[in-house]
Design a protein around this motif. Structure first.
Motif, PDB file in Angstrom:
ATOM      1  N   ASN A 145      10.945 -10.994   8.229  1.00  0.00           N
ATOM      2  CA  ASN A 145      12.206 -11.077   8.970  1.00  0.00           C
ATOM      3  C   ASN A 145      13.183 -12.055   8.318  1.00  0.00           C
ATOM      4  N   SER A 146      12.741 -12.701   7.222  1.00  0.00           N
ATOM      5  CA  SER A 146      13.541 -13.802   6.677  1.00  0.00           C
ATOM      6  C   SER A 146      14.662 -13.348   5.753  1.00  0.00           C
ATOM      7  N   LYS A 147      14.565 -12.121   5.209  1.00  0.00           N
ATOM      8  CA  LYS A 147      15.650 -11.655   4.340  1.00  0.00           C
ATOM      9  C   LYS A 147      15.655 -10.132   4.320  1.00  0.00           C
ATOM     10  N   ALA A 148      16.619  -9.571   3.612  1.00  0.00           N
ATOM     11  CA  ALA A 148      16.830  -8.119   3.684  1.00  0.00           C
ATOM     12  C   ALA A 148      15.931  -7.324   2.742  1.00  0.00           C
ATOM     13  N   LYS A 149      15.676  -7.846   1.551  1.00  0.00           N
ATOM     14  CA  LYS A 149      14.964  -7.080   0.534  1.00  0.00           C
ATOM     15  C   LYS A 149      13.775  -7.884  -0.010  1.00  0.00           C
ATOM     16  N   PHE A 150      12.742  -7.158  -0.397  1.00  0.00           N
ATOM     17  CA  PHE A 150      11.537  -7.810  -0.914  1.00  0.00           C
ATOM     18  C   PHE A 150      11.047  -7.099  -2.174  1.00  0.00           C
ATOM     19  N   SER A 151      10.360  -7.875  -3.005  1.00  0.00           N
ATOM     20  CA  SER A 151       9.880  -7.356  -4.284  1.00  0.00           C
ATOM     21  C   SER A 151       8.362  -7.510  -4.365  1.00  0.00           C
ATOM     22  N   VAL A 152       7.786  -6.984  -5.441  1.00  0.00           N
ATOM     23  CA  VAL A 152       6.352  -7.165  -5.675  1.00  0.00           C
ATOM     24  C   VAL A 152       6.027  -8.653  -5.814  1.00  0.00           C
ATOM     25  N   GLN A 153       6.902  -9.417  -6.434  1.00  0.00           N
ATOM     26  CA  GLN A 153       6.664 -10.862  -6.555  1.00  0.00           C
ATOM     27  C   GLN A 153       6.587 -11.510  -5.177  1.00  0.00           C
ATOM     28  N   ASP A 154       7.444 -11.068  -4.250  1.00  0.00           N
ATOM     29  CA  ASP A 154       7.350 -11.594  -2.882  1.00  0.00           C
ATOM     30  C   ASP A 154       5.978 -11.288  -2.286  1.00  0.00           C
ATOM     31  N   PHE A 155       5.461 -10.097  -2.576  1.00  0.00           N
ATOM     32  CA  PHE A 155       4.137  -9.728  -2.049  1.00  0.00           C
ATOM     33  C   PHE A 155       3.056 -10.651  -2.619  1.00  0.00           C
ATOM     34  N   LYS A 156       3.161 -10.932  -3.913  1.00  0.00           N
ATOM     35  CA  LYS A 156       2.193 -11.852  -4.522  1.00  0.00           C
ATOM     36  C   LYS A 156       2.270 -13.225  -3.852  1.00  0.00           C
ATOM     37  N   ASP A 157       3.513 -13.684  -3.669  1.00  0.00           N
ATOM     38  CA  ASP A 157       3.697 -15.006  -3.050  1.00  0.00           C
ATOM     39  C   ASP A 157       3.091 -15.037  -1.647  1.00  0.00           C
ATOM     40  N   ASN A 190      -7.124 -19.129   9.195  1.00  0.00           N
ATOM     41  CA  ASN A 190      -5.848 -18.950   9.887  1.00  0.00           C
ATOM     42  C   ASN A 190      -4.642 -19.057   8.963  1.00  0.00           C
ATOM     43  N   ILE A 191      -4.875 -18.952   7.687  1.00  0.00           N
ATOM     44  CA  ILE A 191      -3.811 -19.021   6.682  1.00  0.00           C
ATOM     45  C   ILE A 191      -3.743 -17.669   5.989  1.00  0.00           C
ATOM     46  N   VAL A 192      -2.558 -17.231   5.578  1.00  0.00           N
ATOM     47  CA  VAL A 192      -2.435 -15.906   4.958  1.00  0.00           C
ATOM     48  C   VAL A 192      -3.380 -15.808   3.760  1.00  0.00           C
ATOM     49  N   ASN A 193      -3.403 -16.825   2.916  1.00  0.00           N
ATOM     50  CA  ASN A 193      -4.421 -16.910   1.867  1.00  0.00           C
ATOM     51  C   ASN A 193      -5.703 -17.417   2.529  1.00  0.00           C
ATOM     52  N   ALA A 194      -6.401 -16.519   3.184  1.00  0.00           N
ATOM     53  CA  ALA A 194      -7.481 -16.886   4.109  1.00  0.00           C
ATOM     54  C   ALA A 194      -8.787 -17.183   3.388  1.00  0.00           C
ATOM     55  N   THR A 195      -8.724 -18.048   2.396  1.00  0.00           N
ATOM     56  CA  THR A 195      -9.918 -18.355   1.612  1.00  0.00           C
ATOM     57  C   THR A 195     -10.601 -19.579   2.181  1.00  0.00           C
ATOM     58  N   SER A 196     -11.735 -19.373   2.791  1.00  0.00           N
ATOM     59  CA  SER A 196     -12.478 -20.498   3.343  1.00  0.00           C
ATOM     60  C   SER A 196     -13.687 -20.778   2.464  1.00  0.00           C
ATOM     61  N   GLU A 197     -14.748 -21.345   3.061  1.00  0.00           N
ATOM     62  CA  GLU A 197     -15.903 -21.718   2.242  1.00  0.00           C
ATOM     63  C   GLU A 197     -16.547 -20.498   1.575  1.00  0.00           C
ATOM     64  N   ASN A 198     -16.836 -19.490   2.363  1.00  0.00           N
ATOM     65  CA  ASN A 198     -17.584 -18.369   1.805  1.00  0.00           C
ATOM     66  C   ASN A 198     -17.054 -17.022   2.290  1.00  0.00           C
ATOM     67  N   TRP A 199     -15.816 -16.976   2.681  1.00  0.00           N
ATOM     68  CA  TRP A 199     -15.187 -15.706   3.003  1.00  0.00           C
ATOM     69  C   TRP A 199     -13.709 -15.820   2.663  1.00  0.00           C
ATOM     70  N   GLY A 200     -13.083 -14.685   2.499  1.00  0.00           N
ATOM     71  CA  GLY A 200     -11.678 -14.714   2.135  1.00  0.00           C
ATOM     72  C   GLY A 200     -11.218 -13.367   1.628  1.00  0.00           C
ATOM     73  N   PRO A 201     -10.092 -13.341   0.920  1.00  0.00           N
ATOM     74  CA  PRO A 201      -9.541 -12.068   0.419  1.00  0.00           C
ATOM     75  C   PRO A 201     -10.498 -11.427  -0.586  1.00  0.00           C
ATOM     76  N   SER A 202     -11.252 -10.452  -0.127  1.00  0.00           N
ATOM     77  CA  SER A 202     -12.302  -9.863  -0.957  1.00  0.00           C
ATOM     78  C   SER A 202     -11.730  -8.810  -1.906  1.00  0.00           C
ATOM     79  N   TRP A 203     -10.478  -8.425  -1.709  1.00  0.00           N
ATOM     80  CA  TRP A 203      -9.801  -7.441  -2.575  1.00  0.00           C
ATOM     81  C   TRP A 203      -8.325  -7.569  -2.293  1.00  0.00           C
ATOM     82  N   ARG A 204      -7.568  -7.995  -3.298  1.00  0.00           N
ATOM     83  CA  ARG A 204      -6.120  -8.064  -3.139  1.00  0.00           C
ATOM     84  C   ARG A 204      -5.497  -6.897  -3.893  1.00  0.00           C
ATOM     85  N   MET A 205      -4.684  -6.128  -3.180  1.00  0.00           N
ATOM     86  CA  MET A 205      -4.056  -4.951  -3.800  1.00  0.00           C
ATOM     87  C   MET A 205      -2.583  -4.905  -3.416  1.00  0.00           C
ATOM     88  N   ILE A 206      -1.731  -4.620  -4.387  1.00  0.00           N
ATOM     89  CA  ILE A 206      -0.305  -4.391  -4.144  1.00  0.00           C
ATOM     90  C   ILE A 206       0.060  -3.082  -4.845  1.00  0.00           C
TER      91      ILE A 206
END
Length: 803
Positions: free
Chosen positions: A547-559, A724-740
């Protein structure tokens, strides 16, 4: 004397031979394990990925290209060959993992580990894992086309197994001293149950029932509200539900059963979740819709995912597959992309059962109904089998009875679980792999029963969508929150929400769709949905971002994938710092306090603030909910969001008072008490482990499936993020597959996961993605558009029919 020495030498030789070839506890048979011709040394080499291989029952030649990441690109002339080769190639790289997970699902670990796994196996049998797999298999069998490709997959796995010998077995077989067995369609069904349990195998009915009994309805509702005041649901609040014409099941005003048990069965990690989102072509900087997915699961080695391209003349799909299951699960083809997050709906309910004197019948609707008995024979390595008789009612298996975690002779607790309902979920993914647009996507979802998923969609046409898909009981208000009387028909599930009325959205006005395991809907949705532990932080960060701006890019997705902003801490920690009494801080406390004040609420790996927050929050949370420390009573403490809400808005509530002190504490008191204790904990930790930087304190690791065998695991992975963070990497669980995936024609995609394509710990491809993943970087996915090799291909393997 000479004879004595001869006999003694002979006995010693036999003894040594026996010892070297026998497995003692966790120690493998050393002789066999270290044998230079068939032991572990033979596993050091990398996989052969070139040349010609003949396998039985192929109809035509299949070409497999490997790129530099060891990603296989499979080009077959028909679907049967495609899935036969998927089975072969997956087994080639991940056979032990495939089998081990199905042994775990089937409650068969005692066969390979021994008696110490018996309680686990009994639990899984009583949970009905094999029963559920059999229901799935039965449903798949009704679809001849589906069954044919499931059998082809099994044939492919077996073609690989049949090429092995004791020298070439994966190393884990040598460690545990057993050998692979034939793969079957039932094993694929068990793998699906393994995932169903992981994603839809949790519930709190017993714990909530105990809380209701201890605290009463009014206090329970304060602690566990159906919706939070900040609910930001998956389906936008402004959605018009007036088209739904099937009403919610009327409330029979049934009273819950106010007893329960002391100890419940193991449950999946409640932190397993995921993110996904997609933006429309209008919200995209390039004019192409873009989709992202990152499932948050256990960080294991071998990784839960195996990336493949699966192509026939009729379709061309690419993405993450599950070893043991067919097709691409999270990925894209030439026309669409898709990905999943867990729907976290309450699909397990418990019923108290009353038996007759010999437990052959149970009471229902003022009559006695026959109990069916399923005798579970659990084989134990080196011992006689254990037989467990599990009673089944029309509700489901009686998990708890006099033989398991209960001592009541004539009663038990039966489990009603959507995971036991037959479904043809494999077809959802084989159809998604072929889908060409939104209509095909919608049709594919109709086969999906469990685990319920939020399935996001984007297409090259610019469409985006998100369905909360699964088979959901149409419950009466309050049904399934507490244990129910199993003898009353009104407590049964009365029906299911028709698939077309599952919550969904297509091309919403806001230009994006997203889900992060939050509440699927708000109170306006016509069917009963209650808060089953929904996430409340990641989703708000994601939605605020779009909701913060009008257009988004692949770099925004990575961020955004790598966003470490800690909203939870930001919503409480400034209040704690400001509110607590700081007049008598010690020197050590003042040092930590000053660091905490400087922190900007990002869980970056070199920050100390996240370590302070975590240590402080953990102590504070336990102090607030000391009322839940009740001996021999299964309880679940309240939601994080509601805890913070109470600390900030009801700081003088009785729950803030610590039971073991004569004083009456308030939230302000708890802030100081917990801070002092946290500072001591932090300094104690620092004295042993060194710097308080978040990366050290968190200690992210990817453990081998065999209880994180150190030599086969990766520890101290340099990554920030957290719960509870978008980059939800904790001790032994987290983003098991990142795809854009950007929906160009054809789509262009990025992907990475914390592992490697090979399941062989001796391979350079075993964990080679981890550092790239931890750095927040991606690999470009080589989406080949024909069966011709490109410069990205490093090796070619040709599979031909056996003549």
């Amino acid at each position: 004397m000479t004879y004595f020495k001869l006999i003694l030498s002979f006995l010693l030789t036999v003894g040594i031979f026996f010892a070297l070839n026998t497995k003692f506890g966790a120690i493998p048979p050393i002789g066999k394990f270290l044998n230079p011709y068939s032991g572990v040394w033979q596993n050091e080499t990398d996989e052969a990925i070139s040349g010609n291989i003949s396998i039985p029952e192929l109809k035509d030649k299949v070409t497999v290209y490997y790129d530099a990441e060891l990603i296989p690109h499979v080009f077959a002339q028909n679907e049967l060959d495609l899935y036969r080769v998927q089975g072969y190639i997956t087994a080639k790289h991940r056979l032990w993992q495939m089998e081990f997970q199905t042994y775990a699902a089937a409650g068969r670990l005692s066969e390979i580990i021994g008696e110490k796994a018996l309680n686990y196996d009994r639990q899984e049998r009583r949970r009905g894992m094999v029963y559920g797999a059999e229901q799935t298999l039965s449903k798949m069998s009704e679809d001849k086309t589906m069954m044919a490709i499931v059998e082809a997959y099994a044939d492919g796995v077996n073609s690989y197994i049949n090429q092995l010998n004791s020298k070439t077995y994966p190393v884990e077989y040598k460690l545990l001293d057993y050998k692979p067995e034939a793969w079957t369609p039932k094993k694929t069904a068990l793998l699906l149950m393994y995932m169903t349990k992981m994603l839809a195998g949790g519930d709190e009915d017993m714990e909530y029932t105990n809380a209701l009994r201890l605290f009463g309805k009014e206090r329970f509702d304060l602690l566990f509200p159906d919706f939070f005041d900040i609910t930001d649901p998956i389906i936008p609040k402004e959605t018009d539900w007036s088209y739904i014409d099937v009403p919610q099941t009327p409330d029979p005003n049934s009273e819950p059963v106010l007893d329960s048990i002391a100890e419940t069965i193991d449950k999946p990690d409640p932190n397993y979740g995921s993110n996904n989102w997609a933006i429309s072509d209008e919200k995209s900087a390039t004019g192409n819709a873009i989709l992202a997915n990152d499932p948050h699961l256990g960080l294991n080695l071998p990784s839960i995912w195996f990336v493949m391209q699966l192509s026939t003349p009729n379709h061309n799909a690419f993405g993450a597959t599950l070893p043991g299951a067919l097709a691409v699960i999270s990925g894209f083809n030439e026309h669409i992309a898709w990905g999943e997050t867990n729907a976290t709906r309450d699909v397990i309910d418990w019923y108290k059962i009353e038996f007759n004197n010999d437990r052959t019948q149970y009471k229902f609707d003022n009559q006695w109904k026959a109990v069916s008995v399923r005798v579970e024979e659990i084989k134990i390595k080196g011992q006689e089998s254990y037989k467990d008789s599990v009673l089944y009612t029309h509700h489901g298996p009686v998990v708890y009875d006099k033989n398991f975690k209960s001592d009541n002779e004539l009663s038990g607790y039966a489990m009603k679980w959507a995971g036991h309902i037959s479904g043809n979920g494999q077809k959802t993914f084989t159809e998604l792999n072929k889908a060409k647009g939104y209509d095909d996507y919608e049709k594919a979802l109709q086969y999906w029963v469990a685990p319920a998923q939020n399935i996001v969609f984007a297409s090259t046409d610019g469409d985006i969508a998100l369905w909360v898909q699964g088979l959901f009981p149409n419950k009466w208000e309050g049904q399934g929150k507490f244990v129910m009387d199993g003898s009353k028909p009104e407590n049964d599930w009365q029906g299911y929400i028709p698939q077309q009325f599952n919550a969904h959205t297509k091309n919403p006005e806001r230009g994006f769709v997203s889900s992060a395991n939050q509440s699927p809907v708000d109170e306006a949705y016509p069917y009963y949905v209650f808060n089953d532990g929904y996430e409340t932080y990641r989703n708000r960060v994601i939605n605020d971002f779009f909701n913060s701006k009008a257009k988004f890019s692949v770099q925004d997705f990575k961020d955004l994938h790598n966003n470490n902003y800690n909203l939870k801490a930001d919503e409480l920690m400034p209040y704690m710092l400001k509110t607590m009494d700081v007049s008598n801080l010690t020197k050590e406390e003042k040092e930590i306090y000053d660091i905490a004040e400087e922190w900007q609420y990002n869980n970056d790996k070199d920050e100390k603030g996240p370590s302070i927050w975590n240590a402080w929050w953990d102590v504070l949370y336990d102090m607030v909910w000391d009322e839940f420390e009740v001996e021999d009573t299964a309880l679940e403490t309240p939601f994080t969001y509601q805890t913070i809400y109470l600390l900030k808005n009801k700081g003088d509530d009785d729950f803030m008072d610590m039971k073991d002190t004569p004083e009456k504490e308030t939230a302000r008191d708890l802030f100081k008490l917990s801070f002092s204790k946290a500072v001591k904990n932090l300094n104690d930790w620092k004295a042993i482990n060194g710097d308080l930087n978040w990366v050290n304190y968190k200690g992210t690791f990817a453990g081998h499936l065999l209880q994180a065998l150190p030599a086969f695991s990766r520890f101290d992975i340099p990554i920030g993020g957290g719960k509870n963070i978008v980059n939800a990497t904790s001790e032994n669980w987290g983003p098991s597959w990142r795809m854009i995936v950007e929906m160009t024609s054809p789509p262009t995609a990025l992907g990475i996961y914390p592992g490697g394509q090979s399941g062989n710990p001796g391979s350079k491809y075993y964990d080679n993605f981890i550092d790239t993943w931890a750095a927040g970087e991606y690999h470009s996915l080589n989406f080949l558009q024909s069966d011709k090799a490109t410069e990205a291909i490093i090796s070619t393997q040709i599979l031909t029919p056996t003549k």
